[in-house]
Design a protein around this motif. Structure first.
Motif, PDB file in Angstrom:
ATOM      1  N   SER A  50       0.835  -1.209   0.000  1.00  0.00           N
ATOM      2  CA  SER A  50       0.000   0.000   0.000  1.00  0.00           C
ATOM      3  C   SER A  50       0.864   1.251   0.000  1.00  0.00           C
ATOM      4  O   SER A  50       0.573   2.220  -0.717  1.00  0.00           O
ATOM      5  CB  SER A  50      -0.918   0.018   1.223  1.00  0.00           C
ATOM      6  OG  SER A  50      -1.725  -1.140   1.251  1.00  0.00           O
ATOM      7  N   ALA A  51       1.934   1.217   0.813  1.00  0.00           N
ATOM      8  CA  ALA A  51       2.828   2.375   0.869  1.00  0.00           C
ATOM      9  C   ALA A  51       3.516   2.579  -0.483  1.00  0.00           C
ATOM     10  O   ALA A  51       3.633   3.713  -0.971  1.00  0.00           O
ATOM     11  CB  ALA A  51       3.862   2.176   1.976  1.00  0.00           C
ATOM     12  N   ALA A  52       3.934   1.476  -1.116  1.00  0.00           N
ATOM     13  CA  ALA A  52       4.589   1.584  -2.426  1.00  0.00           C
ATOM     14  C   ALA A  52       3.594   2.110  -3.471  1.00  0.00           C
ATOM     15  O   ALA A  52       3.939   2.931  -4.324  1.00  0.00           O
ATOM     16  CB  ALA A  52       5.142   0.225  -2.845  1.00  0.00           C
ATOM     17  N   ALA A  53       2.342   1.647  -3.381  1.00  0.00           N
ATOM     18  CA  ALA A  53       1.321   2.103  -4.328  1.00  0.00           C
ATOM     19  C   ALA A  53       1.071   3.605  -4.145  1.00  0.00           C
ATOM     20  O   ALA A  53       0.870   4.336  -5.123  1.00  0.00           O
ATOM     21  CB  ALA A  53       0.025   1.316  -4.121  1.00  0.00           C
ATOM     22  N   TRP A  54       1.114   4.058  -2.899  1.00  0.00           N
ATOM     23  CA  TRP A  54       0.929   5.492  -2.611  1.00  0.00           C
ATOM     24  C   TRP A  54       2.027   6.307  -3.302  1.00  0.00           C
ATOM     25  O   TRP A  54       1.771   7.377  -3.848  1.00  0.00           O
ATOM     26  CB  TRP A  54       0.931   5.674  -1.083  1.00  0.00           C
ATOM     27  CG  TRP A  54       0.853   7.075  -0.598  1.00  0.00           C
ATOM     28  CD1 TRP A  54      -0.232   7.904  -0.608  1.00  0.00           C
ATOM     29  CD2 TRP A  54       1.920   7.820   0.010  1.00  0.00           C
ATOM     30  NE1 TRP A  54       0.084   9.106  -0.043  1.00  0.00           N
ATOM     31  CE2 TRP A  54       1.403   9.084   0.340  1.00  0.00           C
ATOM     32  CE3 TRP A  54       3.263   7.541   0.313  1.00  0.00           C
ATOM     33  CZ2 TRP A  54       2.169  10.070   0.964  1.00  0.00           C
ATOM     34  CZ3 TRP A  54       4.028   8.511   0.931  1.00  0.00           C
ATOM     35  CH2 TRP A  54       3.486   9.765   1.250  1.00  0.00           C
ATOM     36  N   GLY A  97       1.850   9.236  -6.664  1.00  0.00           N
ATOM     37  CA  GLY A  97       2.367  10.603  -6.557  1.00  0.00           C
ATOM     38  C   GLY A  97       2.271  11.143  -5.140  1.00  0.00           C
ATOM     39  O   GLY A  97       2.192  12.354  -4.952  1.00  0.00           O
ATOM     40  N   LYS A  98       2.262  10.292  -4.159  1.00  0.00           N
ATOM     41  CA  LYS A  98       2.249  10.652  -2.728  1.00  0.00           C
ATOM     42  C   LYS A  98       1.186  11.704  -2.370  1.00  0.00           C
ATOM     43  O   LYS A  98       1.520  12.771  -1.866  1.00  0.00           O
ATOM     44  CB  LYS A  98       3.620  11.187  -2.304  1.00  0.00           C
ATOM     45  CG  LYS A  98       4.768  10.235  -2.568  1.00  0.00           C
ATOM     46  CD  LYS A  98       6.011  10.784  -1.896  1.00  0.00           C
ATOM     47  CE  LYS A  98       7.277  10.223  -2.494  1.00  0.00           C
ATOM     48  NZ  LYS A  98       8.474  10.831  -1.940  1.00  0.00           N
ATOM     49  N   PRO A  99      -0.077  11.438  -2.657  1.00  0.00           N
ATOM     50  CA  PRO A  99      -1.109  12.424  -2.272  1.00  0.00           C
ATOM     51  C   PRO A  99      -1.058  12.712  -0.774  1.00  0.00           C
ATOM     52  O   PRO A  99      -0.816  11.810   0.014  1.00  0.00           O
ATOM     53  CB  PRO A  99      -2.423  11.739  -2.655  1.00  0.00           C
ATOM     54  CG  PRO A  99      -2.083  10.281  -2.821  1.00  0.00           C
ATOM     55  CD  PRO A  99      -0.652  10.223  -3.239  1.00  0.00           C
ATOM     56  N   GLU A 100      -1.278  13.989  -0.423  1.00  0.00           N
ATOM     57  CA  GLU A 100      -1.188  14.436   0.976  1.00  0.00           C
ATOM     58  C   GLU A 100      -2.188  13.718   1.874  1.00  0.00           C
ATOM     59  O   GLU A 100      -1.927  13.501   3.050  1.00  0.00           O
ATOM     60  CB  GLU A 100      -1.526  15.919   1.019  1.00  0.00           C
ATOM     61  CG  GLU A 100      -0.435  16.781   1.581  1.00  0.00           C
ATOM     62  CD  GLU A 100      -0.788  18.230   1.349  1.00  0.00           C
ATOM     63  OE1 GLU A 100      -1.704  18.712   2.056  1.00  0.00           O
ATOM     64  OE2 GLU A 100      -0.173  18.851   0.452  1.00  0.00           O
ATOM     65  N   ALA A 101      -3.364  13.413   1.301  1.00  0.00           N
ATOM     66  CA  ALA A 101      -4.365  12.662   2.064  1.00  0.00           C
ATOM     67  C   ALA A 101      -4.858  11.520   1.192  1.00  0.00           C
ATOM     68  O   ALA A 101      -5.128  11.700   0.009  1.00  0.00           O
ATOM     69  CB  ALA A 101      -5.536  13.575   2.436  1.00  0.00           C
ATOM     70  N   LYS A 137       4.852   1.791   9.280  1.00  0.00           N
ATOM     71  CA  LYS A 137       5.520   2.800  10.115  1.00  0.00           C
ATOM     72  C   LYS A 137       6.889   3.168   9.551  1.00  0.00           C
ATOM     73  O   LYS A 137       7.403   4.243   9.834  1.00  0.00           O
ATOM     74  CB  LYS A 137       5.683   2.281  11.554  1.00  0.00           C
ATOM     75  CG  LYS A 137       4.427   2.513  12.369  1.00  0.00           C
ATOM     76  CD  LYS A 137       4.652   2.262  13.843  1.00  0.00           C
ATOM     77  CE  LYS A 137       3.365   2.590  14.591  1.00  0.00           C
ATOM     78  NZ  LYS A 137       3.207   1.812  15.803  1.00  0.00           N
ATOM     79  N   VAL A 138       7.488   2.241   8.765  1.00  0.00           N
ATOM     80  CA  VAL A 138       8.795   2.550   8.180  1.00  0.00           C
ATOM     81  C   VAL A 138       8.675   3.671   7.142  1.00  0.00           C
ATOM     82  O   VAL A 138       9.688   4.210   6.707  1.00  0.00           O
ATOM     83  CB  VAL A 138       9.467   1.309   7.538  1.00  0.00           C
ATOM     84  CG1 VAL A 138       9.749   0.251   8.598  1.00  0.00           C
ATOM     85  CG2 VAL A 138       8.620   0.738   6.414  1.00  0.00           C
ATOM     86  N   LEU A 139       7.460   4.018   6.731  1.00  0.00           N
ATOM     87  CA  LEU A 139       7.254   5.107   5.771  1.00  0.00           C
ATOM     88  C   LEU A 139       6.304   6.138   6.390  1.00  0.00           C
ATOM     89  O   LEU A 139       5.115   6.153   6.085  1.00  0.00           O
ATOM     90  CB  LEU A 139       6.661   4.562   4.479  1.00  0.00           C
ATOM     91  CG  LEU A 139       7.609   3.640   3.719  1.00  0.00           C
ATOM     92  CD1 LEU A 139       6.900   2.425   3.176  1.00  0.00           C
ATOM     93  CD2 LEU A 139       8.295   4.432   2.614  1.00  0.00           C
ATOM     94  N   PRO A 140       6.842   7.013   7.269  1.00  0.00           N
ATOM     95  CA  PRO A 140       5.982   7.930   8.026  1.00  0.00           C
ATOM     96  C   PRO A 140       5.129   8.817   7.123  1.00  0.00           C
ATOM     97  O   PRO A 140       3.999   9.155   7.474  1.00  0.00           O
ATOM     98  CB  PRO A 140       6.959   8.771   8.844  1.00  0.00           C
ATOM     99  CG  PRO A 140       8.321   8.199   8.646  1.00  0.00           C
ATOM    100  CD  PRO A 140       8.261   7.167   7.584  1.00  0.00           C
ATOM    101  N   GLY A 141       5.665   9.200   5.944  1.00  0.00           N
ATOM    102  CA  GLY A 141       4.889  10.062   5.039  1.00  0.00           C
ATOM    103  C   GLY A 141       3.563   9.408   4.683  1.00  0.00           C
ATOM    104  O   GLY A 141       2.511  10.056   4.692  1.00  0.00           O
TER     105      GLY A 141
END
Ligand code: SAH
Length: 366
Positions: A71-75, A79-83, A105-109
Motif C-alpha cells: 500500500s505504501a509503495a502504491a501510494w 504521486g504521494k497524495p497528501e491525504a 511505520k517505516v514510511l511515516p509520510g
C-alpha cells in the motif's frame, strides 16, 4: 422433516418460499449471510481456530505486513497524495489492517497521509474491529457500504470479501439457461431446482465457450454493483485496489457454492444462517466490470507468486532471526500462504490489481 428449530432463519425462508415461490440462490445466500437478525455474519465472529474458518491474515502477520508495504509503495506510484483514504472492505477482525499499519511505520509520510475507512455490515465484527484499533494512532471511520465512504484518492483492499457477496446460479436445462432456485420438495425439505421460464437474453452475455455448455451445467455470476463502485472511484479520484480471494482467472462453468462450519464443509441447505456460505470469485468478470468503467486491470496473479514478489521469504527470515523458537511455525505459515495443493492458498487464491488509467505499473504486477 420439520424445520430445524436451531435455525430460525429456516422458518423465515420456508415462509417466504410458501408465499412468493421458489427463491433464487442469490436471495437465499443474501439471507443466510445478511438477514438483519439471523444472518450468519450479523450475529458472530466466525474467524479463527474457535470459529468456522481461517483467513490469510489470521494465519500469519506476514500477510498483512506485506499488504501494508504494498500500500505504501502504491501510494508512491500515485504521486504521494497528501491525504489518502485507505479503505478495507470486510475487515473481519481487523488483523490485516493492524499488521499493515504497523509495517507501514517505516514510511511515516504514508502513515501521516492515511485516513482509514472500514466497510463492514456486521455489528458483531464492527465491535471486534473497534477493539482491535484501540490505541492505533490513525483516524478510523466505519461504514456499511463503500458508497458511503467520502471521495478522494484511495487505496482499496479486500481479502475474502467478494466470495461472501451473493452469487446467482443458472442451470442449463433442455438446451436453455434457467435461474437455479431453492424450493420445498415433496419430502418437505429445502431442495435445489430450476425456475420454469428460461432467463431472457441470457446467452448473449455469456463467454462463447459457456453458451452451449451441456445440460446440467451451472454458471455463476454476481451483481456488478460493488465492482462498478470500485472502478468508478479509481477512475475518477486516482486510486488503486487490491482484491484477493479464491476463484478462477477465466469465467467458467461449475457449481462452487459452499457452506463451511467448524472448519468442515456442510450442506448449504441445512441450517441456513448457521454456516458461512460463499462461492468462488470469477476474476474475469470482476476485471471486465471495473475495466468497462475506466479502471486499469493488473493481473490477476496467484497469491503465492504475488507474495513471493513482495518478498515473503525475506520477511520470514527476519521474523525467524528475532524468534528462532518459532521457525517451524513461520515456515508452515509461508507454505500455507504460498504453496500449491488443496491444503494451501498459494494457487487457489488470486490477487487482482486495479488502478486509475494513468498508473501503468503497480508494485508486484510489473
Ligand atoms: N477480510 C477478513 C474477513 C473475511 S470474512 C479476513 O481476511 O480475515 C468476510 C468479511 O466481509 C466479514 O468481515 C464480513 O462481515 C464482511 N462482509 C460480508 N458481506 C459484506 C457486505 N455486503 N458489506 C460489507 N461487509 C461485508
Amino acid at each position: 422433516m420439520m424445520a430445524d428449530l436451531n435455525a430460525p432463519l429456516e422458518r423465515e425462508i420456508r415462509r417466504i418460499i410458501s408465499v412468493a415461490g421458489a427463491m433464487p440462490v442469490s436471495e437465499y445466500m443474501a439471507l443466510c449471510l445478511g438477514h438483519p437478525e439471523h444472518g450468519y455474519y450479523m450475529t458472530r465472529d466466525p474467524l479463527g481456530a474457535q470459529g468456522d474458518f481461517t483467513t490469510a491474515p489470521e494465519i500469519s502477520q506476514m500477510f498483512g505486513e506485506l499488504i501494508g508495504l504494498w500500500s505504501a509503495a502504491a501510494w508512491h506510484h500515485m504521486g504521494k497524495p497528501e491525504a489518502v483514504n485507505l479503505i478495507e472492505l470486510g475487515p473481519g477482525r481487523g488483523t490485516m489492517m493492524n499488521d499493515a499499519l504497523r509495517a507501514a511505520k517505516v514510511l511515516p509520510g504514508f502513515r501521516n497521509a492515511v485516513k482509514l475507512h472500514l466497510v463492514e455490515i456486521s455489528p458483531a465484527l464492527q465491535k471486534r474491529q473497534r477493539q482491535s484499533f484501540e490505541g492505533v494512532d490513525v483516524h478510523v471511520t466505519w461504514h456499511e457500504s463503500l458508497n458511503d465512504v467520502p471521495d478522494g484518492p484511495c487505496i482499496i483492499l479486500a481479502n475474502e470479501f467478494f466470495d461472501a457477496l451473493p452469487v446467482h446460479q443458472a442451470v442449463r436445462t433442455d438446451g436453455a439457461w434457467h435461474e437455479r432456485v431453492i424450493a420445498i420438495d415433496d419430502n418437505d425439505e429445502l431442495a435445489f431446482g430450476a425456475a420454469r421460464e428460461p432467463l431472457a437474453h441470457f446467452e448473449k452475455f455469456l463467454p462463447p465457450q459457456i453458451r452451449s455448455a451441456p445440460d446440467g451445467s451451472v454458471f455463476e455470476w454476481r451483481n456488478d454493483a460493488a465492482a462498478y463502485e470500485i472502478g468508478r472511484r479509481l477512475a475518477r479520484d486516482r486510486g488503486v485496489a487490491l482484491i484477493i480471494d479464491y476463484g478462477h482467472e477465466r469465467s467458467d462453468i461449475g457449481d462452487t457454492l459452499q457452506a463451511v462450519s467448524g472448519h468442515t464443509y456442510s450442506d448449504p441447505l441445512i441450517g441456513p444462517g448457521l454456516a458461512d456460505i460463499t462461492a468462488h470469485v470469477d476474476f474475469q468478470a470482476l476485471a471486465a466490470a471495473t475495466d468497462s468503467i475506466g479502471a486499469r486491470v493488473h493481473g490477476p496473479l496467484e497469491q503465492g507468486e504475488f507474495l513471493r514478489r513482495l518478498g515473503i521469504a525475506n520477511r520470514a527470515n527476519a521474523l525467524k532471526a528475532n524468534a528462532a523458537h518459532r521457525s517451524e511455525e513461520i515456515d508452515a505459515a509461508v507454505a500455507r500462504l504460498t504453496g500449491a495443493g488443496t491444503e494451501n492458498m498459494g494457487r487457489l487464491f488470486k490477487v487482482l490489481g486495479l488502478s486509475h488509467g494513468d498508473l501503468k505499473a503497480l508494485p508486484g504486477f510489473d
